[in-house]
Design a protein around this motif. Structure first.
Motif, short mmCIF file in Angstrom:
data_model
loop_
_atom_site.label_atom_id
_atom_site.label_comp_id
_atom_site.label_asym_id
_atom_site.label_seq_id
_atom_site.Cartn_x
_atom_site.Cartn_y
_atom_site.Cartn_z
N HIS A 1 0.80 -1.23 0.00
CA HIS A 1 0.00 0.00 0.00
C HIS A 1 0.82 1.28 0.00
O HIS A 1 0.30 2.35 -0.27
CB HIS A 1 -0.90 0.01 1.23
N LEU A 2 2.12 1.20 0.33
CA LEU A 2 3.02 2.34 0.35
C LEU A 2 2.51 3.49 1.23
O LEU A 2 2.80 4.66 0.98
CB LEU A 2 3.28 2.86 -1.08
N PHE A 3 1.73 3.16 2.25
CA PHE A 3 1.19 4.13 3.21
C PHE A 3 0.26 5.17 2.57
O PHE A 3 -0.03 6.21 3.17
CB PHE A 3 2.32 4.89 3.94
N THR A 4 -0.20 4.89 1.36
CA THR A 4 -0.97 5.90 0.64
C THR A 4 -2.29 6.21 1.34
O THR A 4 -2.62 7.39 1.56
CB THR A 4 -1.23 5.43 -0.81
N SER A 5 -3.06 5.19 1.69
CA SER A 5 -4.34 5.44 2.36
C SER A 5 -4.12 6.11 3.72
O SER A 5 -4.95 6.93 4.15
CB SER A 5 -5.12 4.14 2.53
N ARG A 6 -3.03 5.79 4.37
CA ARG A 6 -2.74 6.41 5.67
C ARG A 6 -2.64 7.92 5.54
O ARG A 6 -3.18 8.67 6.36
CB ARG A 6 -1.44 5.84 6.24
N TYR A 7 -1.93 8.40 4.52
CA TYR A 7 -1.73 9.84 4.40
C TYR A 7 -3.00 10.56 3.96
O TYR A 7 -3.23 11.71 4.36
CB TYR A 7 -0.53 10.15 3.51
#
Length: 379
Positions: free
Chosen positions: A360-366
């Motif tokens: 996910h490459l932290f995308t949803s987190r940001y």
């Protein structure tokens, strides 16, 4: 926090120069606690961690630009900071606008080459997205791809291409004898990265420097020959130079000329204040706090410490000392895995790396951190 201590900070104006990982983390922490202004040349936060996937997956670039205004409203100011007046306590923008501060936090980050970084002159998100999408087409059309640099960026880029575009011949040219120059990470970690790349068919030329970099087309406009100082010649349809981050110091270099280290980072004390100042802090890539280890998660840790120290300073209490977090690096080799090191000795492979970052490459987190809904028009 108690009402009295909170009200002290509420009377102050904090100016944050730079809307990268550290800047947005600090701005989020200051919401509702004081007046703040977040300044950035772009209209959107650039989630650089996702940039390498955006050149292999069409449409992924839609996910790596998150607008500031819906999150920060009138507390966001689009503009380029060009100087700081520490006597008048003002930040001067390229437009001539001046923004006064009670506290200044410099979070200007670093610059590098596409695709992990975009030139600061590109301020329109749609233009940046088109750059990424155009490179998806260029990679699709290329047969031979050369990546110069065997640091985290070069490794991740090779892994992304090799995973999604299995028909490409990928060569990494690296000037050192092992991947990743940073001595913080151990040999086991570096060897597993090498084996992971080689298992994907990536060829690595160690201890060789590219000798004709200036002659190579930077945009894949023509097939070329990449030459090294050891006599190697590699044919390429597309070349990525994944070498050398440069500190974005132009906004503060004159005001703090005696506080800069050899690469333009600001020297800070144990509380992340610029040396000699009680009202100026530096976080992220432009801070010398962590030496050579410039990582996104450390910028966020800096921001959390500074948020606490702003309040503590207003309360007349002892400030919190910044303690560098545990050594950790997670290097995806495509969306299905990679290698990570935690602490000085723990090295893990595909399963944990995929769960932690690669998928996910932290995308949803940001998007969540920015309080916005992530688009769903790409996989």
């Amino acid at each position: 926090m108690g009402g009295s201590s909170s009200s002290k900070l509420q009377d102050k104006h904090v100016v944050i120069v730079g809307g990268g990982y550290g800047g947005i983390t600090l701005a989020n922490h200051l919401k509702g606690k004081c007046k703040f202004t977040l300044i950035d040349p772009r209209e959107t936060f650039h989630h650089t961690i996702g940039g390498l996937r955006a050149v292999v997956e069409k449409g992924y670039s839609n996910l790596i630009f998150i607008p500031y205004a819906p999150t920060f409203g009138e507390s966001f100011k689009q503009g380029k900071a060009v100087s700081v007046d520490t006597t008048a306590k003002k930040v001067v923008l390229e437009t001539g606008d001046e923004i006064s501060y009670d506290y200044l936090v410099l979070a200007t980050g670093s610059s590098g080459v596409f695709p992990v970084k975009i030139d600061l002159s590109v301020t329109d998100a749609s233009e940046a997205m088109e750059m990424y999408n155009s490179y998806v087409d260029k990679i699709d059309a290329a047969k031979d791809i050369v990546i110069i640099g065997g640091g985290p960026v070069g490794i991740e880029l090779a892994g992304e291409i090799a995973t999604d575009k299995k028909d490409k011949k990928i060569t990494i040219i690296h000037s050192r004898s092992a991947l990743i120059n940073n001595g913080t990470f151990n040999d086991k970690f570096k060897k597993r990265l090498r084996k992971g790349l080689q298992a994907k068919g990536v060829e690595i030329l160690f201890e060789q420097k590219v000798s004709n970099l200036a002659e190579l087309p930077p945009d894949g406009s023509a097939r070329c020959t990449v030459k090294t100082d050891k006599g190697s010649e590699v044919e390429a349809d597309l070349v990525f130079a994944c070498i050398g981050l440069k500190t974005n110091s132009s906004a503060y270099s004159e005001a703090f000329s005696d506080k800069l280290d050899e690469i333009g980072c600001l020297k800070v004390d144990e509380f992340l204040r610029v040396e000699g100042y009680t009202d100026v802090f530096a976080i992220g890539d432009c801070s010398a706090a962590d030496g050579e280890a410039k990582l996104a998660f450390k910028a966020s840790v800096h921001a959390e410490v500074v948020a606490q120290n702003l309040q503590l300073h207003e309360d007349g209490k002892h400030l919190k000392t910044y303690k560098p977090p545990i050594n950790m690096i997670v290097v995806p080799l495509g969306r299905n895995g990679g290698v990570a090191q935690m602490g000085n000795s723990i090295v893990v492979g595909n399963m944990i790396t995929k769960i932690v970052k690669s998928k996910h490459l932290f995308t949803s987190r940001y998007w969540g951190d920015m309080g916005q809904e992530m688009p769903t028009n790409v996989k």
